[in-house]
Design a protein around this motif. Structure first.
Motif, PDB file in Angstrom:
ATOM      1  N   MET A 145       1.045  -1.011  -0.349  1.00 36.07           N
ATOM      2  CA  MET A 145      -0.476  -0.125   0.546  1.00 36.07           C
ATOM      3  C   MET A 145       0.961   1.290  -0.144  1.00 36.07           C
ATOM      4  O   MET A 145       2.086   1.232   0.687  1.00 36.07           O
ATOM      5  CB  MET A 145      -1.347  -0.284   1.441  1.00 36.07           C
ATOM      6  N   THR A 146      -0.033   1.745  -1.145  1.00 36.62           N
ATOM      7  CA  THR A 146       1.541   3.114  -0.917  1.00 36.62           C
ATOM      8  C   THR A 146       0.019   4.785  -0.670  1.00 36.62           C
ATOM      9  O   THR A 146      -0.920   4.939  -0.367  1.00 36.62           O
ATOM     10  CB  THR A 146       1.426   3.691  -1.882  1.00 36.62           C
ATOM     11  N   LEU A 147       1.213   5.556   0.629  1.00 34.15           N
ATOM     12  CA  LEU A 147       0.428   6.085   0.920  1.00 34.15           C
ATOM     13  C   LEU A 147       0.552   7.704   0.116  1.00 34.15           C
ATOM     14  O   LEU A 147       1.203   7.704  -0.037  1.00 34.15           O
ATOM     15  CB  LEU A 147       0.840   6.576   2.430  1.00 34.15           C
ATOM     16  N   VAL A 148      -0.592   8.441   0.146  1.00 35.46           N
ATOM     17  CA  VAL A 148      -0.429   9.393  -1.231  1.00 35.46           C
ATOM     18  C   VAL A 148      -0.248  10.802  -0.022  1.00 35.46           C
ATOM     19  O   VAL A 148      -0.122  10.931   1.035  1.00 35.46           O
ATOM     20  CB  VAL A 148      -2.089   9.740  -1.545  1.00 35.46           C
ATOM     21  N   GLN A 149       0.738  11.292  -1.016  1.00 34.83           N
ATOM     22  CA  GLN A 149       1.273  12.068  -0.599  1.00 34.83           C
ATOM     23  C   GLN A 149       1.272  13.930  -0.884  1.00 34.83           C
ATOM     24  O   GLN A 149       2.201  14.287  -2.370  1.00 34.83           O
ATOM     25  CB  GLN A 149       2.744  12.284   0.492  1.00 34.83           C
ATOM     26  N   ASP A 150       0.716  14.633  -0.585  1.00 36.14           N
ATOM     27  CA  ASP A 150       0.882  16.063  -1.470  1.00 36.14           C
ATOM     28  C   ASP A 150       1.523  16.990  -1.440  1.00 36.14           C
ATOM     29  O   ASP A 150       2.493  18.472  -1.714  1.00 36.14           O
ATOM     30  CB  ASP A 150      -0.574  16.698  -1.036  1.00 36.14           C
ATOM     31  N   GLN A 156       1.343  14.522   9.451  1.00 35.19           N
ATOM     32  CA  GLN A 156       0.886  14.405   8.011  1.00 35.19           C
ATOM     33  C   GLN A 156       0.353  13.907   6.732  1.00 35.19           C
ATOM     34  O   GLN A 156      -1.445  14.227   6.425  1.00 35.19           O
ATOM     35  CB  GLN A 156       2.188  16.179   7.714  1.00 35.19           C
ATOM     36  N   LEU A 157       1.249  13.314   6.675  1.00 33.59           N
ATOM     37  CA  LEU A 157       1.578  11.364   5.734  1.00 33.59           C
ATOM     38  C   LEU A 157      -0.692  10.826   6.848  1.00 33.59           C
ATOM     39  O   LEU A 157      -1.178  10.304   5.575  1.00 33.59           O
ATOM     40  CB  LEU A 157       1.843  10.753   6.120  1.00 33.59           C
ATOM     41  N   LEU A 158       0.098  10.520   7.924  1.00 28.80           N
ATOM     42  CA  LEU A 158      -1.300  10.068   8.403  1.00 28.80           C
ATOM     43  C   LEU A 158      -1.969  10.660   8.512  1.00 28.80           C
ATOM     44  O   LEU A 158      -3.751  10.104   7.882  1.00 28.80           O
ATOM     45  CB  LEU A 158      -1.014   9.669   9.331  1.00 28.80           C
ATOM     46  N   PHE A 159      -2.564  11.804   8.545  1.00 29.97           N
ATOM     47  CA  PHE A 159      -4.008  12.853   8.280  1.00 29.97           C
ATOM     48  C   PHE A 159      -4.303  12.705   7.004  1.00 29.97           C
ATOM     49  O   PHE A 159      -5.933  12.715   6.497  1.00 29.97           O
ATOM     50  CB  PHE A 159      -3.559  13.979   8.823  1.00 29.97           C
ATOM     51  N   ASP A 160      -3.524  13.343   5.814  1.00 32.28           N
ATOM     52  CA  ASP A 160      -3.179  12.945   3.893  1.00 32.28           C
ATOM     53  C   ASP A 160      -4.116  11.495   4.215  1.00 32.28           C
ATOM     54  O   ASP A 160      -5.469  11.666   3.911  1.00 32.28           O
ATOM     55  CB  ASP A 160      -2.207  13.189   3.747  1.00 32.28           C
ATOM     56  N   TRP A 161      -4.222  10.279   4.672  1.00 32.49           N
ATOM     57  CA  TRP A 161      -4.394   9.388   4.417  1.00 32.49           C
ATOM     58  C   TRP A 161      -5.283   8.861   4.957  1.00 32.49           C
ATOM     59  O   TRP A 161      -6.732   8.501   4.312  1.00 32.49           O
ATOM     60  CB  TRP A 161      -3.201   7.753   5.308  1.00 32.49           C
ATOM     61  N   VAL A 190     -12.717  -2.031  -1.276  1.00 28.31           N
ATOM     62  CA  VAL A 190     -12.454  -1.709  -0.735  1.00 28.31           C
ATOM     63  C   VAL A 190     -10.519  -1.997  -1.805  1.00 28.31           C
ATOM     64  O   VAL A 190      -9.619  -1.075  -1.074  1.00 28.31           O
ATOM     65  CB  VAL A 190     -11.628  -2.933   0.114  1.00 28.31           C
ATOM     66  N   TYR A 191     -10.371  -2.667  -2.664  1.00 30.05           N
ATOM     67  CA  TYR A 191      -9.525  -3.345  -3.745  1.00 30.05           C
ATOM     68  C   TYR A 191      -8.500  -1.773  -3.906  1.00 30.05           C
ATOM     69  O   TYR A 191      -7.339  -1.262  -3.882  1.00 30.05           O
ATOM     70  CB  TYR A 191      -9.140  -4.102  -4.451  1.00 30.05           C
ATOM     71  N   TYR A 192      -9.750  -0.643  -4.494  1.00 33.28           N
ATOM     72  CA  TYR A 192      -9.193   0.594  -5.452  1.00 33.28           C
ATOM     73  C   TYR A 192      -9.180   1.574  -4.483  1.00 33.28           C
ATOM     74  O   TYR A 192      -8.522   2.678  -4.807  1.00 33.28           O
ATOM     75  CB  TYR A 192     -10.140   0.989  -6.291  1.00 33.28           C
ATOM     76  N   VAL A 193      -9.984   2.148  -3.270  1.00 34.19           N
ATOM     77  CA  VAL A 193      -9.338   3.031  -2.511  1.00 34.19           C
ATOM     78  C   VAL A 193      -8.634   2.470  -1.304  1.00 34.19           C
ATOM     79  O   VAL A 193      -7.531   3.602  -1.156  1.00 34.19           O
ATOM     80  CB  VAL A 193     -10.810   2.499  -1.437  1.00 34.19           C
ATOM     81  N   LEU A 194      -7.766   1.204  -0.989  1.00 36.68           N
ATOM     82  CA  LEU A 194      -6.749   0.946  -0.562  1.00 36.68           C
ATOM     83  C   LEU A 194      -6.184   1.257  -0.928  1.00 36.68           C
ATOM     84  O   LEU A 194      -4.388   1.621   0.165  1.00 36.68           O
ATOM     85  CB  LEU A 194      -6.747  -0.387   0.200  1.00 36.68           C
ATOM     86  N   PHE A 195      -5.634   0.657  -2.106  1.00 39.52           N
ATOM     87  CA  PHE A 195      -4.115   0.901  -2.321  1.00 39.52           C
ATOM     88  C   PHE A 195      -3.922   1.364  -4.143  1.00 39.52           C
ATOM     89  O   PHE A 195      -4.948   1.859  -4.600  1.00 39.52           O
ATOM     90  CB  PHE A 195      -4.186  -0.137  -3.213  1.00 39.52           C
ATOM     91  N   LYS A 196      -2.965   2.208  -3.629  1.00 33.00           N
ATOM     92  CA  LYS A 196      -2.612   3.323  -4.833  1.00 33.00           C
ATOM     93  C   LYS A 196      -2.135   2.473  -6.217  1.00 33.00           C
ATOM     94  O   LYS A 196      -2.612   3.181  -7.451  1.00 33.00           O
ATOM     95  CB  LYS A 196      -1.658   4.115  -4.729  1.00 33.00           C
ATOM     96  N   ARG A 197      -1.446   1.437  -5.597  1.00 34.16           N
ATOM     97  CA  ARG A 197      -0.936   0.766  -6.384  1.00 34.16           C
ATOM     98  C   ARG A 197      -0.983  -0.587  -6.835  1.00 34.16           C
ATOM     99  O   ARG A 197      -1.935  -0.952  -5.415  1.00 34.16           O
ATOM    100  CB  ARG A 197       0.047   0.455  -6.445  1.00 34.16           C
TER     101      ARG A 197
END
Lengths: 433, 424
Positions: free
Chosen positions: A1-6, A24-29, A160-167
């Motif tokens: 799983m990849t966390l999204v970072q802005d 911030q990462l956790l909040f973003d996630w 779940v699969y599409y929301v949870l995983f960026k990759r």
């Protein structure tokens, strides 16, 4: 799983500086994926609230009810606020459409299991329908809501699969569906859901196989729509759409057809056979007590057996309501007492939701004792005498699909024993009625 | 607000020729119609399953479950393809936010009438919750489930105003919510629901005032959230938000508080009093005797009466009676000549009849219910008797929404015999 970072890149050169981006990462996630995950899994969460007996089944669906407003509000809000093109809310409609195919595939690959192993994969659908709507089990009334809830749960699992995983890789799909969800399913269903149905190796194999097929389909969907679809010519596209519609409709059509053409008839036949097995018999001799010129008697009539196995091999018990016993005690040709006993409903296992407790409950109700009381003149009556007990028991037998008003009659000689009717179980007066 | 730029490839300027009616209709359906239908599924469920009873409320609520997936899908899809900045889908998150205060205002303004006229606004929540979840009416689980139903209905109704109307004017709000919905509910609820309620002009007046208050609040929302609030400084802004939060919590908190602190105990007291009033007595007329062979069969009836009471929601209800078990004797010349038995499961009750007219009929029919009692004895025991003493004991389970009790009843009466059949 990849966390999204802005935000800005993470610098780990000092603890204080690193801690803030981590937060911030956790909040973003949480904002981008966590909340959406919690909302999108509402059909599953509602089911689990009931299945894990945290709430009554129908109360659990209140979460889904509230989520039906919260999810669109959140998606709309994130679509308005988000600047991250990878955020799942930006692709919600695509993911929602992708998720329809894996859920259909999950059932499609289980269709051969019925003819190969008599594994009726749609049996839990009735449970879902009963749990949410209170409609009677084993009927179209509970099958259709159950199918819809199953579709929502499966759709939710796909999301779940599409929301949870960026990759959205094959490895991630296999880890989620074949590893995690199959294992969870293999644990949750036998322990919390499959009441009266022992989980066989066939069940577990089918579960892993079907979830793997679901995972493969979920993985394949974005690849197909993003890479293959744009290259297809118009007639081929029409063919593909028709094919996908067929895949989606096939399991539901199959289940409805099989339920109508096979299951309902098979179940009615099973129930008719089970009704025929129910008998009434005397348990021991009547107890008698004589007082002030009157004799009072009490005896127990046993009704059963009521256990049977339904079309899918699950153990169930025939229900019986409006039980009315009338009869006489006689000595030779002389009637010495008149008897009666009534019960609104024999104990049922329908309300037992815990698979672990089910079989103990089933065997306790398989033969049910009904107390019968009699009264008559006392003349010459006492313990040790042999009398004739005759009875007529009227009751309404109920299976999942059929009911039958039965009259069971019997006559049996019995020796009177000493005792007071009050010492035996009285006809119950149930304040819950 | 939105930082996602709308697609700019096509100009939003009006087309040179006015679109045809069909195209306009198609645009309306795509932009507002589908969204309106998906948003109002809670209202459709209410009408289909609760008011008009085409099906049960849990089944009609499946419509809402369907919209759980379809509504966000549609919103996401339309946001991706829409080029019209006025299309509601671009503002739906705001509309959903604006919809909250109006529907809570609908209940808040009914708090005062509760104290003035004793008409509570949360009574119907029990019915929503009980029908949706199968929980007993008049209990906390039914109330909480009813609150959830009320919440989504309130949000759906008010969001539909913002979606349906491009101009969120005072006139539109008053016409749609104040006039249309209050007229609809003033007709539909009394005619199709609220069985056992004797509605007074006060009830209608409160309902109309509450709908108009909701309409005014709905109209003021865009101004409050997008006009006034952003211009306020921090303390004032925080104060307004805190006030809004209190307003949102108030109707729920007040309803739960009154239910727990007052209503449940009051209801239990009402039910205990009603249970104490229930009577069981011998039905007027002689005991019928038929003789067959060497046995005599005697028949009489016990009448159950005085079951009706008014509950704390102002609804007429019957005490639930049953099972009833009767034992007794027929006594002639001081000795028992026959032994009696009677049994009845739950007696008919109007309590679960949802239709007001059918409820009134059922209530009238169930004023007196007869439990038949049959006795058997030897034929020669009372051959010459014209009168006998009937002695009976009945044990009955009595139940209200919150109280259950098993009561014993006894009777002894001199009754004439009505001989019939072969032995006459």
């Amino acid at each position: 799983m990849t966390l999204v970072q802005d935000g800005p890149p993470v610098h780990a050169d000092s603890r204080g500086v690193a801690a803030q981006p981590r937060r911030q990462l956790l909040f973003d996630w949480v904002v981008k994926r966590g909340v959406l995950l919690v909302l999108v899994t509402a059909p599953l969460d509602s089911l689990f609230l009931g299945v894990l007996r945290i709430t009554p089944p129908r109360m659990g669906y209140l979460y889904l009810l509230l989520a039906s407003i919260a999810l669109p509000a959140f998606v709309a809000w994130r679509r308005a606020r988000s600047t991250d093109p990878d955020e799942p809310a930006q692709h919600f409609h695509r993911y929602a459409l992708y998720s329809l195919v894996p859920v259909a595939m999950f059932s499609l690959v289980r269709i051969p299991a019925l003819s190969l192993t008599r594994f009726v994969f749609w049996m839990p659908w009735y449970g879902f329908g009963v749990g949410a709507t209170g409609q009677p089990p084993g009927t179209i009334g509970s099958l259709l809501p159950g199918a819809m809830l199953y579709l929502l749960q499966g759709w939710s699992l796909g999301m779940v699969y599409y929301v949870l995983f960026k990759r959205q890789t094959l490895l991630n799909a296999m880890l989620l569906y074949t590893g995690f969800i199959s294992s969870l399913y293999s644990f949750i269903f036998p322990v919390f859901i499959m009441v009266g149905l022992p989980a066989t190796p066939v069940f577990h194999l089918t579960n892993y196989w079907a979830h793997t097929a679901m995972g493969l389909t979920a993985w394949f969907m974005p690849r197909f729509w993003q890479r293959t679809w744009p290259r297809l010519a118009r007639p081929v596209r029409a063919g593909v759409i028709a094919g996908l519609a067929l895949v989606f409709a096939a399991p539901f059509t199959y289940v409805l057809a099989t339920a109508n053409l096979w299951q309902f008839g098979a179940q009615a036949h099973i129930e008719a056979t089970a009704f025929d097995r129910v008998q009434a018999s005397l348990s021991g001799g009547p107890a008698v007590s004589v007082e002030r010129g009157q004799a009072e008697y009490a005896y127990v009539l046993v009704l059963g057996p009521r256990a049977y196995r339904n079309y899918g091999g699950a153990y169930r018990a025939i229900d019986a309501t409006g039980v009315q016993v009338r009869g006489q005690l006689s000595r030779g040709q002389q009637v010495i007492a008149w008897c009666a006993g009534d019960v609104d409903a024999l104990p049922s296992v329908r309300t037992v939701r815990d698979p672990e407790r089910f079989f103990a409950a089933l065997w306790s109700v398989n033969y049910t004792r009904v107390s019968v009381r009699c009264a008559g003149p006392a003349a010459g009556i006492g313990p040790g005498q042999v009398i004739n007990v005759s009875w007529t028991a009227q009751l309404l037998l109920q299976g999942e699909r059929s009911t039958d008003q039965r009259t069971l009659t019997g006559e049996q000689p019995a020796r009177l024993t000493a005792g007071t009717p009050a010492s035996m179980a009285p006809v119950p007066v149930n304040p819950d009625q | 607000m939105s930082t996602i730029a709308l697609p700019t490839t096509t100009s939003a300027a009006p087309s040179p020729a006015p679109p045809g009616r069909l195209a306009a209709l198609r645009t309306w359906v795509l932009q507002r119609g589908v969204l309106f239908v998906l948003l109002t599924t809670p209202m459709l469920a209410l009408f289909g399953g609760f008011l008009l009873r085409y099906t049960t409320l849990p089944v009609s609520t499946l419509l809402v479950f369907g919209s759980f997936a379809l509504l966000p899908l549609w919103i996401s899809y339309r946001r991706s393809v829409s080029r019209d900045p006025d299309e509601p889908v671009h503002h739906i998150h705001l509309y959903l936010k604006w919809a909250v205060l109006p529907y809570v205002t609908f209940s808040v303004v009914r708090i005062l009438p509760f104290y003035l006229f004793g008409i509570n606004y949360w009574g119907v929540w029990y019915n929503f919750g009980a029908q949706l979840t199968g929980e007993r009416p008049g209990t906390l689980p039914a109330l909480l489930a009813g609150m959830a139903m009320y919440t989504i209905q309130g949000i759906a109704l008010n969001t539909s105003f913002f979606v349906l109307f491009r101009r969120h004017s005072l006139l539109n709000a008053l016409l749609y919510i104040g006039v249309w919905f209050s007229s609809l509910f003033n007709f539909v609820f009394p005619v199709y629901s609220l069985a056992g309620d004797k509605l007074t002009p006060t009830w209608y007046a409160i309902d109309i005032v509450a709908h108009f208050a909701m309409a005014l609040t709905a109209w003021s929302m865009p101004g409050l959230w997008e006009g006034i609030l952003p211009r306020l400084r921090f303390p004032a802004q925080a104060g307004v938000l805190a006030g809004a939060a209190v307003l949102v919590i108030l109707p729920y908190g007040f309803g739960i508080d009154r239910a727990v602190q007052w209503q449940f105990a009051a209801q239990a007291a009402v039910e205990r009093a009603a249970i104490a009033q229930v009577t069981i007595g011998t039905e007027a007329g002689p005991v019928r005797v038929t003789v067959g062979g060497n046995q005599a069969r005697y028949e009489f009836g016990l009448q159950v009466a005085h079951r009706t009471y008014l509950n704390t929601n102002g609804l007429e209800r019957d005490v639930g009676v049953g099972p009833v078990q009767v034992t007794g004797q027929i006594i002639s010349s001081g000795r028992p000549v026959a032994w009696c038995y009677g049994y009845a499961g739950p007696l008919p009750s109007p309590n679960k009849v949802a239709d007001p007219r059918s409820f009134a009929t059922a209530l009238a029919e169930d004023v007196r219910v007869t439990v038949p009692v049959v006795c058997y004895g030897l034929a020669n025991s009372s051959q010459s008797a014209q009168q006998v003493v009937v002695e009976w004991t009945a044990q009955a389970a009595l139940a209200g929404d919150r109280t259950q009790q098993v009561r014993d009843f006894r009777g002894q009466e001199l009754v004439a015999l009505d001989r019939a059949g072969p032995g006459r």
